[in-house]
Design an enzyme around this catalytic site. Structure first.
Site, PDB file in Angstrom:
ATOM      1  N   CYS A  47      38.308  32.438  32.639  1.00  0.00           N
ATOM      2  CA  CYS A  47      38.002  32.886  31.281  1.00  0.00           C
ATOM      3  C   CYS A  47      38.036  34.392  31.299  1.00  0.00           C
ATOM      4  O   CYS A  47      37.506  35.004  32.207  1.00  0.00           O
ATOM      5  CB  CYS A  47      36.585  32.530  30.888  1.00  0.00           C
ATOM      6  SG  CYS A  47      36.373  30.818  30.570  1.00  0.00           S
ATOM      7  N   ARG A 118      49.021  44.389  39.912  1.00  0.00           N
ATOM      8  CA  ARG A 118      48.156  44.583  38.765  1.00  0.00           C
ATOM      9  C   ARG A 118      48.044  46.101  38.583  1.00  0.00           C
ATOM     10  O   ARG A 118      47.241  46.748  39.243  1.00  0.00           O
ATOM     11  CB  ARG A 118      46.785  43.985  39.062  1.00  0.00           C
ATOM     12  CG  ARG A 118      46.263  43.098  37.986  1.00  0.00           C
ATOM     13  CD  ARG A 118      44.970  42.466  38.388  1.00  0.00           C
ATOM     14  NE  ARG A 118      45.126  41.050  38.689  1.00  0.00           N
ATOM     15  CZ  ARG A 118      45.331  40.105  37.780  1.00  0.00           C
ATOM     16  NH1 ARG A 118      45.420  40.412  36.510  1.00  0.00           N
ATOM     17  NH2 ARG A 118      45.466  38.859  38.133  1.00  0.00           N
TER      18      ARG A 118
END
Lengths: 155, 176
Positions: A47, A118
């Site tokens: 999440c 990233r």
């Protein structure tokens, strides 16, 4: 692991698919700050993964007039499904063919895994890299660095 | 290393001894299943440390992913105005699957809170500023998803499994 591009140099231009029938170039966005967020892959199983988090913070980025672009080596249909499922309100660019070509130009490609790092870039309205950050690949960097960089841009 | 940019204050929801040497702070979302897992773990952690630990909860609703997270946060803030924040916090985490408006109104009733007032608070999006301040304060502190924990003001990046959290807090206590 390569070294990512550092501030004060022009951001390499690109033209990548944002939807199956549309492409987007960095140069089209001149005049606005751009947040370029390289990430390894769609569908990370948490999440508030990086793209979902940025999606929530989008209104804050827009306060600076900034455009957010996510970019990974996933194909355009994969991006479409991912964006739809996570209700993302910003473009995901497909650095798919030749694979990772843009990530490589930004020094943000992981050869071994065949995906991007990233890595975050804030590009100013003139197309110059104002800030860049390489995050450990397993660690969602959050948005505090981006907001600080946007705040520091000359008005 | 990300640090908490907004210090714990009386504006926060604090459980436990206010002067406790250890502070565990969570940025959480009532509809996030990982926060639901963390909820039980935090209870055990609180039991272990007792008065030595205070637990602080701040809102970080990811409303694009979790359609009920926003109204659940309003419900908890509403309960806080009636001194029932933690009771509501627990009810919400124990009923994460059922956070539609009617459910929330029922939880209010079960805690003897005026459900009509809650309904109005939800309709008027009251507490919006408080919830947004929590959220943006979290973003500026490097919150990168839910749950994100801070131990004595430093972002905790490892797993929130009981053993890991216990170890990190034990270490933090030693270094005080």
């Amino acid at each position: 692991m390569g070294k990512i591009l550092e501030p004060n140099i022009p951001a390499p231009d690109f033209n990548l698919h944002a939807t199956p029938d549309q492409t987007l170039s960095l140069s089209e966005l001149k005049g606005k700050p751009v947040i370029l967020a390289f990430y390894p892959a769609d569908w990370s199983p948490v999440c508030g993964d990086e793209m979902s988090l940025f999606n929530e913070i989008l209104p804050e980025f827009r306060k600076y007039g900034a455009e957010l672009l996510g970019i990974s080596v996933d194909g355009v249909w994969c991006h479409t499904a991912f964006a739809e499922q996570r209700k993302l309100h910003f473009p995901l660019l497909s650095d798919f063919e030749p694979k990772g070509a843009i990530a490589k130009q930004y020094g943000a490609y992981r050869e071994k895994e065949g995906c991007s790092e990233r890595a975050l870039f804030v590009i100013d309205k003139n197309g110059i890299i104002a800030w860049s950050y390489l995050s450990p690949v397993a660690e969602n960097p959050g948005a505090d660095g981006i907001l600080n960089a946007l705040e520091a841009l000359p008005k | 290393m990300s640090k908490l940019t907004i210090p714990v204050s009386s504006a926060d929801h604090i459980q436990g001894d206010i002067d406790a040497p250890l502070t565990l702070l969570e940025y959480g979302d009532y509809e996030c299943p990982y926060c639901g897992m963390a909820y039980n773990i935090v209870k055990h952690i609180q039991k272990h440390f007792g008065k030595r630990l205070r637990f602080v909860f701040r809102n970080f609703p990811l409303v694009e992913s979790h359609p009920h997270a926003g109204i659940a946060a309003i419900t908890a803030e509403f309960a806080a105005t009636k001194n029932k924040f933690w009771e509501m916090h627990d009810v919400l985490y124990e009923n994460q699957e059922n956070l539609a408006i009617q459910d929330l109104l029922n939880y209010a009733k079960s805690l003897d809170l005026p459900s009509d007032e809650l309904q109005l608070a939800i309709e008027k999006d009251m507490f919006n500023e408080k919830i947004k301040n929590d959220f943006m304060g979290g973003v500026r502190s490097g919150v990168n998803g839910t749950p994100t924990f801070f131990i004595n003001g430093i972002r905790y990046n490892a797993s929130f499994e009981y053993e890991n959290l216990l170890e990190a807090l034990t270490e933090a206590e030693k270094s005080i």
